[in-house]
Enzyme design. Structure first.
Site, PDB file in Angstrom:
ATOM      1  CD  GLU A 260      -8.553   1.486   0.855  1.00  0.00           C
ATOM      2  OE1 GLU A 260      -7.453   2.018   1.112  1.00  0.00           O
ATOM      3  OE2 GLU A 260      -8.947   1.264  -0.307  1.00  0.00           O
ATOM      4  CG  HIS A 261      -7.124  -2.433   2.144  1.00  0.00           C
ATOM      5  ND1 HIS A 261      -6.526  -1.346   1.554  1.00  0.00           N
ATOM      6  CD2 HIS A 261      -7.975  -2.939   1.226  1.00  0.00           C
ATOM      7  CE1 HIS A 261      -6.996  -1.201   0.315  1.00  0.00           C
ATOM      8  NE2 HIS A 261      -7.880  -2.154   0.105  1.00  0.00           N
TER       9      HIS A 261
ATOM     10  CD  GLN B 253      -2.671  -1.122  -0.265  1.00  0.00           C
ATOM     11  OE1 GLN B 253      -3.463  -0.260  -0.607  1.00  0.00           O
ATOM     12  NE2 GLN B 253      -2.345  -2.127  -1.076  1.00  0.00           N
TER      13      GLN B 253
ATOM     14  CG  ASP C  86      -5.618  -4.169  -4.357  1.00  0.00           C
ATOM     15  OD1 ASP C  86      -6.559  -3.747  -3.679  1.00  0.00           O
ATOM     16  OD2 ASP C  86      -4.415  -3.887  -4.147  1.00  0.00           O
TER      17      ASP C  86
ATOM     18  CG  HIS D  77      -1.568   2.589  -4.040  1.00  0.00           C
ATOM     19  ND1 HIS D  77      -1.930   2.665  -5.347  1.00  0.00           N
ATOM     20  CD2 HIS D  77      -2.129   1.458  -3.562  1.00  0.00           C
ATOM     21  CE1 HIS D  77      -2.668   1.624  -5.649  1.00  0.00           C
ATOM     22  NE2 HIS D  77      -2.811   0.880  -4.577  1.00  0.00           N
TER      23      HIS D  77
ATOM     24  CG  HIS E 283     -47.937  17.689   8.852  1.00  0.00           C
ATOM     25  ND1 HIS E 283     -47.540  18.879   8.314  1.00  0.00           N
ATOM     26  CD2 HIS E 283     -46.945  16.810   8.562  1.00  0.00           C
ATOM     27  CE1 HIS E 283     -46.364  18.747   7.724  1.00  0.00           C
ATOM     28  NE2 HIS E 283     -45.990  17.477   7.870  1.00  0.00           N
TER      29      HIS E 283
HETATM   30  N1  LIG Z   1     -10.032   3.824  -1.539  1.00  0.00           N
HETATM   31  C1  LIG Z   1     -10.038   2.994  -2.535  1.00  0.00           C
HETATM   32  O1  LIG Z   1     -10.948   2.173  -2.669  1.00  0.00           O
HETATM   33  C2  LIG Z   1      -8.942   3.007  -3.534  1.00  0.00           C
HETATM   34  C3  LIG Z   1      -8.845   1.969  -4.442  1.00  0.00           C
HETATM   35  C4  LIG Z   1      -7.886   2.041  -5.427  1.00  0.00           C
HETATM   36  C5  LIG Z   1      -7.030   3.124  -5.512  1.00  0.00           C
HETATM   37  N2  LIG Z   1      -7.124   4.117  -4.595  1.00  0.00           N
HETATM   38  C6  LIG Z   1      -6.262   5.294  -4.680  1.00  0.00           C
HETATM   39  O2  LIG Z   1      -6.413   5.880  -5.988  1.00  0.00           O
HETATM   40  C7  LIG Z   1      -5.215   6.506  -6.404  1.00  0.00           C
HETATM   41  C8  LIG Z   1      -4.764   5.970  -7.724  1.00  0.00           C
HETATM   42  O3  LIG Z   1      -5.843   5.938  -8.605  1.00  0.00           O
HETATM   43  P1  LIG Z   1      -5.622   6.101 -10.190  1.00  0.00           P
HETATM   44  O4  LIG Z   1      -4.318   5.497 -10.570  1.00  0.00           O
HETATM   45  O5  LIG Z   1      -6.870   5.643 -10.811  1.00  0.00           O
HETATM   46  O6  LIG Z   1      -5.471   7.551 -10.459  1.00  0.00           O
HETATM   47  P2  LIG Z   1      -5.757   8.834  -9.608  1.00  0.00           P
HETATM   48  O7  LIG Z   1      -6.916   8.715  -8.738  1.00  0.00           O
HETATM   49  O8  LIG Z   1      -4.432   9.178  -9.038  1.00  0.00           O
HETATM   50  O9  LIG Z   1      -6.230   9.827 -10.737  1.00  0.00           O
HETATM   51  C9  LIG Z   1      -5.407  10.573 -11.460  1.00  0.00           C
HETATM   52  C10 LIG Z   1      -6.145  11.884 -11.643  1.00  0.00           C
HETATM   53  O10 LIG Z   1      -5.758  12.743 -10.573  1.00  0.00           O
HETATM   54  C11 LIG Z   1      -5.682  14.054 -11.059  1.00  0.00           C
HETATM   55  N3  LIG Z   1      -4.652  14.789 -10.337  1.00  0.00           N
HETATM   56  C12 LIG Z   1      -3.412  14.376 -10.064  1.00  0.00           C
HETATM   57  N4  LIG Z   1      -2.729  15.333  -9.387  1.00  0.00           N
HETATM   58  C13 LIG Z   1      -3.579  16.365  -9.234  1.00  0.00           C
HETATM   59  C14 LIG Z   1      -3.465  17.644  -8.616  1.00  0.00           C
HETATM   60  N5  LIG Z   1      -2.319  18.027  -8.027  1.00  0.00           N
HETATM   61  N6  LIG Z   1      -4.552  18.449  -8.638  1.00  0.00           N
HETATM   62  C15 LIG Z   1      -5.693  18.054  -9.234  1.00  0.00           C
HETATM   63  N7  LIG Z   1      -5.859  16.858  -9.835  1.00  0.00           N
HETATM   64  C16 LIG Z   1      -4.805  16.033  -9.831  1.00  0.00           C
HETATM   65  C17 LIG Z   1      -5.324  13.942 -12.526  1.00  0.00           C
HETATM   66  O11 LIG Z   1      -6.074  14.895 -13.256  1.00  0.00           O
HETATM   67  C18 LIG Z   1      -5.764  12.553 -12.945  1.00  0.00           C
HETATM   68  O12 LIG Z   1      -6.915  12.618 -13.749  1.00  0.00           O
HETATM   69  C19 LIG Z   1      -4.213   6.240  -5.310  1.00  0.00           C
HETATM   70  O13 LIG Z   1      -4.178   7.351  -4.452  1.00  0.00           O
HETATM   71  C20 LIG Z   1      -4.795   5.009  -4.604  1.00  0.00           C
HETATM   72  O14 LIG Z   1      -4.348   4.919  -3.288  1.00  0.00           O
HETATM   73  C21 LIG Z   1      -8.071   4.089  -3.629  1.00  0.00           C
HETATM   74  N1  LIG Z   2      -4.371  -1.324  -3.629  1.00  0.00           N
HETATM   75  C1  LIG Z   2      -5.202  -0.299  -4.198  1.00  0.00           C
HETATM   76  C2  LIG Z   2      -5.990   0.378  -3.061  1.00  0.00           C
HETATM   77  O1  LIG Z   2      -7.061  -0.320  -2.635  1.00  0.00           O
HETATM   78  C3  LIG Z   2      -6.092  -0.727  -5.263  1.00  0.00           C
HETATM   79  C4  LIG Z   2      -5.474  -1.109  -6.558  1.00  0.00           C
HETATM   80  C5  LIG Z   2      -4.574  -0.489  -7.317  1.00  0.00           C
HETATM   81  N2  LIG Z   2      -4.364  -1.251  -8.400  1.00  0.00           N
HETATM   82  C6  LIG Z   2      -5.122  -2.251  -8.311  1.00  0.00           C
HETATM   83  N3  LIG Z   2      -5.821  -2.202  -7.200  1.00  0.00           N
END
Ligand SMILES: NC(=O)c1ccc[n+]([C@@H]2O[C@H](COP(=O)([O-])OP(=O)(O)OC[C@H]3O[C@@H](n4cnc5c(N)ncnc54)[C@H](O)[C@@H]3O)[C@@H](O)[C@H]2O)c1
Ligand SMILES: N[C@H](CO)Cc1c[nH]c[nH+]1
Length: 239
Positions: free
Chosen positions: A132-133, A65, A166, A68, A225
């Site tokens: 979350e996890h 994690q 994931d 990420h 009412h």
């Molecule tokens: N909570 C959950 O269930 C869960 C699950 C999976 C992933 N995540 C989180 O999602 C993120 C990764 O997701 P992803 O790879 O789909 O992409 P992301 O959520 O990082 O999305 C990228 C977007 O973020 C925007 N962005 C980046 N920097 C910015 C800034 N400074 N200001 C404004 N906008 C900005 C960009 O426009 C881009 O469209 C990680 O933080 C991960 O930990 C959370």
């Molecule tokens: N570990 C991430 C946070 O839940 C989710 C993820 C990223 N890529 C694939 N799955």
């Protein structure tokens, strides 16, 4: 999606995880009347590990994690300090081999490694944190699971790394972060359902409960009412 465009019709509800900016954007459009699943922001994992854990597994889970983003959160709650020391050594060994080591190293700077001698206190802390996890790295993980009140998704035992959730095991991995697991669940089929209630009273039914409605409406000063019931009760009486 929230406002619609020539290519994308406006939607009622937005689902899905993202970084802190994506989560903030979801919360902003929520204020403008677009429903969202929940705040599913930057990843977190908490691991509960007792003396039966394999420190290398625990370290791998923490790193999975941490890699990420620099804002990922990683927490280890262990039953003794020896586990912490061994996990630290393993984490250092594994970290240098990661392609995202710089990101993971930064996230680890904010990580916490905590010793709790008492299992109940450990789970009180974890429930307060509401991860979350949550990974329970203990032989009796299924029993300890009964102590979990707040978490997005729980991984039981030594062979249930969070990354299987994931990619492959099938549980949804859009999950509440930042303590929101106290009040929200992860995405499930339920997230796509609305519940509509229907009711129909007959005369007998309205006679039975109408007076309670009249009293409560009068107490609140809501005459209309009250009248909606009284007018019907009078009609029933006069027939
Ligand atoms: N909570 C959950 O269930 C869960 C699950 C999976 C992933 N995540 C989180 O999602 C993120 C990764 O997701 P992803 O790879 O789909 O992409 P992301 O959520 O990082 O999305 C990228 C977007 O973020 C925007 N962005 C980046 N920097 C910015 C800034 N400074 N200001 C404004 N906008 C900005 C960009 O426009 C881009 O469209 C990680 O933080 C991960 O930990 C959370
Ligand atoms: N570990 C991430 C946070 O839940 C989710 C993820 C990223 N890529 C694939 N799955």
């Amino acid at each position: 999606m929230a406002f619609g465009s020539a290519a994308v019709p406006q939607v009622y509800k937005i689902f899905g995880p993202g970084n802190q900016y994506v989560t903030c954007a979801k919360q902003l459009v929520n204020k403008q009347g677009i429903a969202i699943d929940m705040p599913a922001g930057p990843s977190e994992v908490a691991v509960y590990a007792d003396e039966r854990c394999t420190p290398a597994f625990v370290a791998a889970d923490l790193l999975s994690q941490a890699e990420h983003g620099i804002d990922s959160q990683v927490l280890l709650v262990a039953s003794n300090v020896k586990i912490i020391d061994e996990v630290k050594i393993e984490t250092e060994k594994q970290l240098v081999l990661l392609s995202r080591k710089d990101i993971a190293a930064k996230a680890l700077q904010n990580s916490k490694l905590i010793v709790m001698n008492n299992v109940d206190e450990a789970f009180n802390l974890l429930n307060e944190y509401a991860p979350e996890h949550l990974i329970i790295a203990a032989d009796n993980a299924a029993i300890l699971a009964n102590k979990v009140i707040n978490a997005g998704s729980v991984f039981l035992g030594h062979y249930s790394p969070e990354s299987v959730g994931d990619y492959a095991s099938g549980t949804n991995h859009t999950l509440p972060t930042n303590g929101n697991a106290k009040a929200y669940s992860g995405v499930s089929l339920d997230s796509f359902f609305k519940k509509i209630t229907f009711q129909q009273l007959n005369k007998e039914g309205l006679k039975n409960i109408g007076n309670a409605v009249e009293l409560m409406a009068a107490a609140e000063g809501l005459d209309a009412h009250k009248n909606a019931v009284t007018i019907r009760l009078n009609e029933i009486k006069n027939k």
